[in-house]
Scaffold this motif. Sequence first.
Motif, PDB file in Angstrom:
ATOM      1  N   GLU A   4     -34.732  81.791 -51.012  1.00  0.00           N
ATOM      2  CA  GLU A   4     -33.988  81.534 -50.019  1.00  0.00           C
ATOM      3  C   GLU A   4     -34.645  82.618 -48.557  1.00  0.00           C
ATOM      4  O   GLU A   4     -34.216  81.580 -47.631  1.00  0.00           O
ATOM      5  CB  GLU A   4     -32.036  82.316 -50.287  1.00  0.00           C
ATOM      6  N   GLY A   5     -34.988  84.114 -49.585  1.00  0.00           N
ATOM      7  CA  GLY A   5     -35.762  84.668 -48.034  1.00  0.00           C
ATOM      8  C   GLY A   5     -36.341  83.869 -47.424  1.00  0.00           C
ATOM      9  O   GLY A   5     -36.729  83.756 -45.959  1.00  0.00           O
ATOM     10  N   LEU A   6     -37.155  82.628 -48.494  1.00  0.00           N
ATOM     11  CA  LEU A   6     -38.799  81.900 -47.774  1.00  0.00           C
ATOM     12  C   LEU A   6     -38.249  81.183 -46.712  1.00  0.00           C
ATOM     13  O   LEU A   6     -38.681  80.823 -45.667  1.00  0.00           O
ATOM     14  CB  LEU A   6     -39.200  81.425 -48.716  1.00  0.00           C
ATOM     15  N   TYR A   7     -36.814  80.221 -47.416  1.00  0.00           N
ATOM     16  CA  TYR A   7     -35.984  79.646 -46.525  1.00  0.00           C
ATOM     17  C   TYR A   7     -35.938  80.132 -44.945  1.00  0.00           C
ATOM     18  O   TYR A   7     -36.082  79.466 -44.154  1.00  0.00           O
ATOM     19  CB  TYR A   7     -35.425  78.233 -47.214  1.00  0.00           C
ATOM     20  N   TYR A   8     -34.881  81.312 -45.219  1.00  0.00           N
ATOM     21  CA  TYR A   8     -34.404  81.612 -44.207  1.00  0.00           C
ATOM     22  C   TYR A   8     -35.942  82.520 -42.783  1.00  0.00           C
ATOM     23  O   TYR A   8     -36.256  81.610 -41.825  1.00  0.00           O
ATOM     24  CB  TYR A   8     -34.437  82.515 -44.249  1.00  0.00           C
ATOM     25  N   THR A   9     -36.835  82.859 -43.420  1.00  0.00           N
ATOM     26  CA  THR A   9     -37.951  82.948 -42.611  1.00  0.00           C
ATOM     27  C   THR A   9     -38.460  81.438 -42.205  1.00  0.00           C
ATOM     28  O   THR A   9     -39.271  81.656 -40.461  1.00  0.00           O
ATOM     29  CB  THR A   9     -39.457  83.201 -43.576  1.00  0.00           C
ATOM     30  N   LEU A  10     -38.598  80.357 -42.804  1.00  0.00           N
ATOM     31  CA  LEU A  10     -39.796  79.345 -41.856  1.00  0.00           C
ATOM     32  C   LEU A  10     -38.631  78.742 -40.991  1.00  0.00           C
ATOM     33  O   LEU A  10     -38.936  77.890 -39.947  1.00  0.00           O
ATOM     34  CB  LEU A  10     -39.960  78.132 -43.481  1.00  0.00           C
ATOM     35  N   LEU A  11     -36.950  78.897 -41.235  1.00  0.00           N
ATOM     36  CA  LEU A  11     -36.370  78.593 -40.730  1.00  0.00           C
ATOM     37  C   LEU A  11     -35.566  79.201 -39.077  1.00  0.00           C
ATOM     38  O   LEU A  11     -36.269  78.686 -38.037  1.00  0.00           O
ATOM     39  CB  LEU A  11     -34.490  78.712 -40.914  1.00  0.00           C
ATOM     40  N   TYR A  12     -36.666  80.318 -39.340  1.00  0.00           N
ATOM     41  CA  TYR A  12     -36.393  81.234 -38.174  1.00  0.00           C
ATOM     42  C   TYR A  12     -37.794  81.060 -37.580  1.00  0.00           C
ATOM     43  O   TYR A  12     -37.814  81.221 -36.719  1.00  0.00           O
ATOM     44  CB  TYR A  12     -36.925  83.097 -38.544  1.00  0.00           C
ATOM     45  N   GLY A  14     -38.843  78.042 -37.342  1.00  0.00           N
ATOM     46  CA  GLY A  14     -39.351  76.718 -36.829  1.00  0.00           C
ATOM     47  C   GLY A  14     -38.617  76.872 -35.692  1.00  0.00           C
ATOM     48  O   GLY A  14     -38.005  75.995 -35.068  1.00  0.00           O
ATOM     49  N   VAL A  15     -36.949  77.809 -35.154  1.00  0.00           N
ATOM     50  CA  VAL A  15     -36.260  78.109 -34.452  1.00  0.00           C
ATOM     51  C   VAL A  15     -37.456  78.771 -33.184  1.00  0.00           C
ATOM     52  O   VAL A  15     -37.231  78.582 -32.569  1.00  0.00           O
ATOM     53  CB  VAL A  15     -35.313  78.864 -34.338  1.00  0.00           C
ATOM     54  N   LEU A  16     -38.288  79.850 -33.427  1.00  0.00           N
ATOM     55  CA  LEU A  16     -38.868  79.622 -32.453  1.00  0.00           C
ATOM     56  C   LEU A  16     -40.078  78.727 -32.198  1.00  0.00           C
ATOM     57  O   LEU A  16     -40.272  79.545 -30.721  1.00  0.00           O
ATOM     58  CB  LEU A  16     -40.490  81.397 -33.024  1.00  0.00           C
ATOM     59  N   ILE A  17     -40.518  78.350 -32.554  1.00  0.00           N
ATOM     60  CA  ILE A  17     -41.482  76.628 -32.294  1.00  0.00           C
ATOM     61  C   ILE A  17     -40.676  75.980 -30.638  1.00  0.00           C
ATOM     62  O   ILE A  17     -41.109  76.023 -30.403  1.00  0.00           O
ATOM     63  CB  ILE A  17     -42.343  76.688 -33.612  1.00  0.00           C
ATOM     64  N   VAL A  18     -39.271  76.124 -31.867  1.00  0.00           N
ATOM     65  CA  VAL A  18     -38.538  74.670 -30.665  1.00  0.00           C
ATOM     66  C   VAL A  18     -38.541  75.154 -29.391  1.00  0.00           C
ATOM     67  O   VAL A  18     -38.468  74.674 -28.661  1.00  0.00           O
ATOM     68  CB  VAL A  18     -37.315  74.860 -31.477  1.00  0.00           C
ATOM     69  N   PHE A  19     -37.868  76.875 -29.311  1.00  0.00           N
ATOM     70  CA  PHE A  19     -37.750  77.515 -28.562  1.00  0.00           C
ATOM     71  C   PHE A  19     -38.850  77.905 -27.365  1.00  0.00           C
ATOM     72  O   PHE A  19     -38.853  77.675 -26.268  1.00  0.00           O
ATOM     73  CB  PHE A  19     -37.748  79.274 -29.058  1.00  0.00           C
TER      74      PHE A  19
END
Length: 87
Positions: A4-12, A14-19
């Motif tokens: 779960e921690g890994l998924y949240y890190t990857l999501l974070y 990904g959001v930074l890259i899109v931003f």
Amino acid sequence: MAREGLYYTLLYVGVLIVFYYLFILVPGKKRKREHDEMERRVKTGDRVVTIGGVKGTVVGADEETLIIETGGSRIEILRGAVQMTCR
């Protein structure tokens, strides 16, 4: 639970890259495109400001260079040195 921690890190990340893409790269490309268009449109008689802060009137133009007159002097500059036009 570690996954779960890994998924949240990857999501974070990904959001930074899109931003970064939407708010940094896209507007930068738009400004570059507008500046390139302005460079192409500069013609004889336009008032310009160079990236060095020199203000003058274009008295001659060819494909790559402009000749500007400022205070009785003529200066040959590259089109890329034009920061803005003052029409």
